[in-house]
Every structure is written in structure tokens, then in C-alpha cells.
Design an enzyme around this catalytic site. Structure first.
Site, short mmCIF file in Angstrom:
data_model
loop_
_atom_site.label_atom_id
_atom_site.label_comp_id
_atom_site.label_asym_id
_atom_site.label_seq_id
_atom_site.Cartn_x
_atom_site.Cartn_y
_atom_site.Cartn_z
N SER A 135 -2.36 -76.82 44.50
CA SER A 135 -2.34 -75.33 45.38
C SER A 135 -3.46 -74.44 45.60
O SER A 135 -4.63 -75.33 44.30
CB SER A 135 -1.80 -73.84 44.89
OG SER A 135 -2.39 -72.46 45.11
N LYS A 161 -0.79 -77.81 49.17
CA LYS A 161 -1.06 -76.34 49.44
C LYS A 161 -1.64 -75.00 49.61
O LYS A 161 -2.92 -75.47 48.81
CB LYS A 161 0.19 -75.45 48.36
CG LYS A 161 0.48 -73.96 48.62
CD LYS A 161 1.43 -73.53 47.47
CE LYS A 161 1.44 -72.40 46.90
NZ LYS A 161 1.98 -71.53 46.61
N LYS A 163 -4.36 -72.06 50.46
CA LYS A 163 -3.58 -70.29 50.82
C LYS A 163 -4.25 -70.07 52.03
O LYS A 163 -5.80 -70.59 52.56
CB LYS A 163 -4.99 -69.48 49.66
CG LYS A 163 -3.22 -70.67 48.22
CD LYS A 163 -2.70 -69.35 48.18
CE LYS A 163 -2.29 -69.36 46.54
NZ LYS A 163 -0.95 -68.62 46.15
N ASP A 189 0.61 -70.95 52.13
CA ASP A 189 1.28 -69.64 51.18
C ASP A 189 -0.05 -68.37 51.66
O ASP A 189 -0.49 -68.68 51.69
CB ASP A 189 0.80 -70.28 50.18
CG ASP A 189 1.27 -69.23 49.08
OD1 ASP A 189 2.44 -68.32 49.78
OD2 ASP A 189 1.35 -68.99 48.02
N GLU A 214 5.65 -70.75 53.63
CA GLU A 214 5.86 -69.38 51.46
C GLU A 214 5.00 -68.07 52.12
O GLU A 214 3.89 -67.55 51.90
CB GLU A 214 4.64 -70.12 50.60
CG GLU A 214 4.97 -69.48 49.33
CD GLU A 214 4.99 -70.21 47.76
OE1 GLU A 214 3.85 -71.33 48.43
OE2 GLU A 214 4.75 -69.52 46.95
N ASP A 239 8.85 -66.28 47.66
CA ASP A 239 7.73 -66.16 46.56
C ASP A 239 8.24 -65.57 45.42
O ASP A 239 9.51 -64.73 45.21
CB ASP A 239 6.42 -67.44 46.64
CG ASP A 239 5.81 -67.13 45.36
OD1 ASP A 239 6.47 -66.55 44.46
OD2 ASP A 239 4.69 -67.73 44.93
N LYS A 263 9.88 -70.00 40.19
CA LYS A 263 8.68 -69.22 38.96
C LYS A 263 9.49 -68.74 37.66
O LYS A 263 10.17 -67.96 38.11
CB LYS A 263 7.43 -68.27 39.50
CG LYS A 263 6.90 -68.86 40.20
CD LYS A 263 5.48 -68.00 40.64
CE LYS A 263 4.69 -68.21 41.99
NZ LYS A 263 3.68 -68.03 42.72
N GLY A 291 3.58 -71.98 40.05
CA GLY A 291 2.28 -71.80 39.74
C GLY A 291 2.33 -70.61 38.99
O GLY A 291 1.83 -69.65 40.13
O1 OSB Z 1 1.88 -67.86 45.19
O2 OSB Z 1 2.20 -69.09 43.87
C1 OSB Z 1 1.80 -68.62 44.58
C2 OSB Z 1 -1.19 -68.16 41.67
C3 OSB Z 1 -1.70 -67.30 41.12
C4 OSB Z 1 -0.11 -66.54 41.73
C5 OSB Z 1 0.50 -66.56 42.87
C6 OSB Z 1 0.29 -67.81 43.62
C7 OSB Z 1 -1.02 -69.07 42.85
C8 OSB Z 1 -0.70 -70.21 43.10
C9 OSB Z 1 -0.81 -71.23 41.87
O3 OSB Z 1 -0.39 -70.82 44.18
C10 OSB Z 1 -0.32 -72.37 41.77
C11 OSB Z 1 -0.37 -73.24 40.45
O4 OSB Z 1 -1.79 -74.07 41.31
O5 OSB Z 1 -0.26 -72.65 38.91
MG MG Z 2 3.20 -68.26 46.45
#
Ligand code: OSB
Ligand code: MG
Length: 376
Positions: A135, A161, A163, A189, A214, A239, A263, A291
Site C-alpha cells: 500500500s 495499492k 491512496k 483506496d 476500495e 474495508d 482486517k 493491513g
Molecule cells: O485503509 O487499508 C487502509 C493503513 C492504516 C489505516 C488504514 C489503511 C492503511 C493502509 C496500509 O492502507 C496497509 C499496510 O501497509 O499495513
Molecule cells: Mg483501506
């Protein structure tokens, strides 16, 4: 199972570099390690809540409070024979899923160690390796994201992924496609940064052939997501909106998503994760493991659940070096081949906790014994 005592250790671990999402920045991971002792073995898990209630309503502080006030006393006054029983034991306590999951996960690790099997096997997982992705956070410029994409593609990650947020979306995705092509497994995401009024942005994103988008809409919504999914071809993955197998059932029934991000912390533990996995499998909805910027302890739990068969899409469980200069587990979580993690075969989570490294980041520590008294 014999459970004698529980220990909480709160740590603050700085990230190698700041991770930005549409809801805010994370530069330090403030979290709790739960250790549970019984029959000479110790089970471990970590809480995934963030320091501030930006992703969900839980925080490291609320998790600590819920654990010491309600959840640990309940566990220590009960006699359970398997971790599945915690689901009923904790049912009278509303929500607080990340707190429940932190305790439940440590019980699962202890259970597997007491049985002499791996956590993956205890959960019914059969895979010996898992494909993983990474991510990538929001950066000040598109070019800086491109540099990260290049770096992680060179490490072989099998899903990228990205953001996104309003104003940092179409141009960004378009630049990634232009530079790296359409064969890169790419997804976005939004972490709830959009509303249904912005459907045109998602219609435009359709042209980039993303694996999925996402959580584009509100963190607690499944109605507007169903309306959006009807108007776009890109699959929606939920999510934030999914906290239980029942939530997943309703979202599938409404057509709110075609994919679910599981998660463990968000859904209240490994048992609920497995139930969501099974339900999705029966409904031809693929899942992947999300994650929460975990250390190696949480990564080990993510690897174990990902060994179940319907985790067919690479998840966000990257290697330890994605976020940490030095992880607190040994060995560190490392790719065995490009984009691949091995599922440990040794007992429990399959990683040792390095207490010397834990001590470097320790903020507070508290122990609880079976007779319910706090011992330190
Ligand atoms: O939305 O998936 C998410 C990290 C913190 C809170 C929400 C998210 C995330 C990530 C990182 O996308 C996921 C990771 O690398 O652990
Ligand atoms: Mg997410």
C-alpha cells in the site's frame, strides 16, 4: 486451554517515513502487544488501532482501557477450551473489535503453541506461500508516488495499492498507467473521501482498468456503495464498512461490493475473519487481507489468515522493511521470492518476539493474573 496470566505492553515505534491517507498522517505506530501465558507457552498478538480515531473510533487508549477493564478480567475468570469460545464470551460487550481481536489473537497463538501446530494450520489454512502487495500513501506530488511504485515493483510486489483523495486521483492513476502500463495489478483506496455526488470521478477512473476501488464512500455506508457499484464497472471493495460476517452478508445481498478487504482487528478477530472468508467463498466474493501498519507480530497473524483458500487477491502484508528500520520480531518478515511470503510451519505465529527490541519502544507495561489482580 490453561490461561494463567496476561501482559500488556504499549509501544511507540517511529515509521521509516510518514504514511499519508485521505484521513490524515501516521508517522509513529502507537500500539499494544498482548502476551498470554499458559502451560509454559506464550501467545502474542498486537492491537491495530491507531493513536487517533481517524480510521475507526478505536484508539490505542480505548483498546488499553477495554482490555484492562472488561476483556482481560472476563478471560481470566472463564475456562475456555478453544479460541472460538471467545466470540460468545465477548458478545455482551458491544463493538471495540480491535480490543477484542488483540486478545483473541494472542489466545489463538497460545492455542496453536499448546497443540504444537502452526497458527495457519489451527485456522485451517493450507497454502505454504502467499502472494503479497503493498500500500502506497499519498505524497506531495505525482512524481513522488511514481518513484515509490517503481521501487515496490522492483521488489516484486504483486499488487500496488495507491491512496487517493479528491484532487489527487485521476491524474495520479493516469500517470501510473502511462508510466508502468496496464499489466501492473493496480488498485486505489479512497478511505471514504468521496460522496455519491462525485460519481463522475469514478466513471472516469473506469477507463484505467483498476482491480478495484476500495472504500470510496462513507466509512459506515453500504447503501450508497450499492448505488455507486451499479454505475461503474470497476469492482468496489469494502474495508471500513465491514465489521462482521453479518455486515458482509448484507453488503453482498445489496450489491455494495464485489470484493472484501478482511482486517482481523476491524472485524473483532481471527474467528470472525474466518467466518467472513467462508461466507464470501460461498458467494464467489474474493477476499484479501488488509493491513494496519503492523509490526511483525500482526504481520504473522495476517500471513496465517491469508493461508485460507479464498484469499485469492494479494493483500497489503508487505515485508517488515516496508515501514520499519528494525522490526521487533526475529527473523524479520522477509519476501522469500519476489512478492511472496512463506507461511511459517513452526508452532503458533512462527516468529519470535525480541524483548530487547521491544524495550527500546516501551511506554508502559501491565500484568494481570488469573485471580484477577493486577500484579505490576
Ligand atoms: O485503509 O487499508 C487502509 C493503513 C492504516 C489505516 C488504514 C489503511 C492503511 C493502509 C496500509 O492502507 C496497509 C499496510 O501497509 O499495513
Ligand atoms: Mg483501506
Amino acid at each position: 486451554m490453561r490461561i494463567e496470566s496476561v501482559e500488556l505492553q504499549q509501544l511507540r515505534m517511529p515509521l521509516k517515513s510518514k504514511f499519508e491517507t485521505s484521513f490524515g498522517n501516521i508517522s509513529v505506530k502507537d500500539f499494544i502487544i498482548v502476551s498470554i501465558h499458559g502451560e509454559g507457552k506464550t501467545g502474542y498478538a498486537e492491537s491495530v488501532a491507531l493513536e487517533y480515531p481517524m480510521y475507526s473510533e478505536e484508539t490505542t487508549g480505548t483498546v488499553f482501557y477495554m482490555l484492562e477493564t472488561f476483556l482481560i478480567p472476563k478471560l481470566l475468570e472463564s475456562n475456555i477450551s478453544s479460541p472460538e469460545e471467545l466470540s460468545n464470551l465477548f458478545a455482551p460487550i458491544r463493538r471495540n473489535n480491535m480490543a477484542k481481536a488483540a486478545l483473541e489473537g494472542a489466545v489463538w497463538d497460545l492455542y496453536a503453541k499448546q497443540k504444537g501446530i502452526s497458527l495457519a494450520n489451527a485456522l485451517g489454512g493450507k497454502k505454504s506461500t502467499i502472494d503479497v502487495g503493498v500500500s502506497i500513501g499519498i505524497e506531495p506530488t505525482v512524481d513522488e508516488v511514481l518513484i515509490k511504485v517503481e521501487e515496490f515493483l522492483s521488489e516484486g510486489y504483486k499488487k500496488i495499492k495507491i491512496k487517493i483523495k479528491p484532487g489527487f486521483d485521476i491524474e495520479l492513476i493516469s500517470a501510473i498507467r502511462k508510466r508502468f502500463g496496464y499489466s501492473v495489478p493496480l488498485m486505489a483506496d479512497a478511505n471514504s473521501a468521496y460522496t455519491l455526488n462525485q460519481v463522475d470521478i469514478f466513471k472516469e477512473l473506469d477507463q484505467f482498468n483498476l482491480m478495484m476501488i476500495e472504500q470510496p464512500l462513507e466509512h459506515d455506508d453500504i447503501i450508497d456503495h450499492a448505488k455507486l457499484q451499479k454505475q461503474i464497472s470497476t469492482p468496489i471493495c469494502l474495508d471500513e464498512s465491514i465489521h462482521s460476517a453479518d455486515d458482509a452478508r448484507k453488503a453482498i445481498e445489496l450489491g455494495s461490493c464485489k470484493i472484501i478487504n478482511i482486517k482481523i482487528g476491524r472485524v473483532g478477530g481471527l474467528y470472525e475473519s474466518k467466518k467472513i472468508h467462508d461466507l464470501c467463498m460461498a458467494n464467489q466474493i474474493p477476499v484479501w487481507c488488509g493491513g494496519m501498519i503492523e509490526t511483525g507480530i500482526g504481520r504473522a497473524h495476517n500471513i496465517a489468515i491469508t493461508s485460507l483458500p479464498n484469499f485469492t487477491i494479494p493483500g497489503d502484508t508487505s515485508a517488515s522493511n516496508r515501514y520499519w528500520d528494525e522490526d521487533i520480531v526475529s527473523p524479520e518478515v522477509m519476501l522469500s521470492n519476489p512478492g511472496i511470503l512463506d507461511v511459517p510451519t513452526s508452532h503458533g505465529i512462527g516468529y519470535e518476539i525480541d524483548q530487547n527490541k521491544v524495550n527500546k519502544f516501551l511506554v508502559q507495561k501491565k500484568s494481570f493474573k488469573r485471580n484477577n489482580s493486577i500484579v505490576g
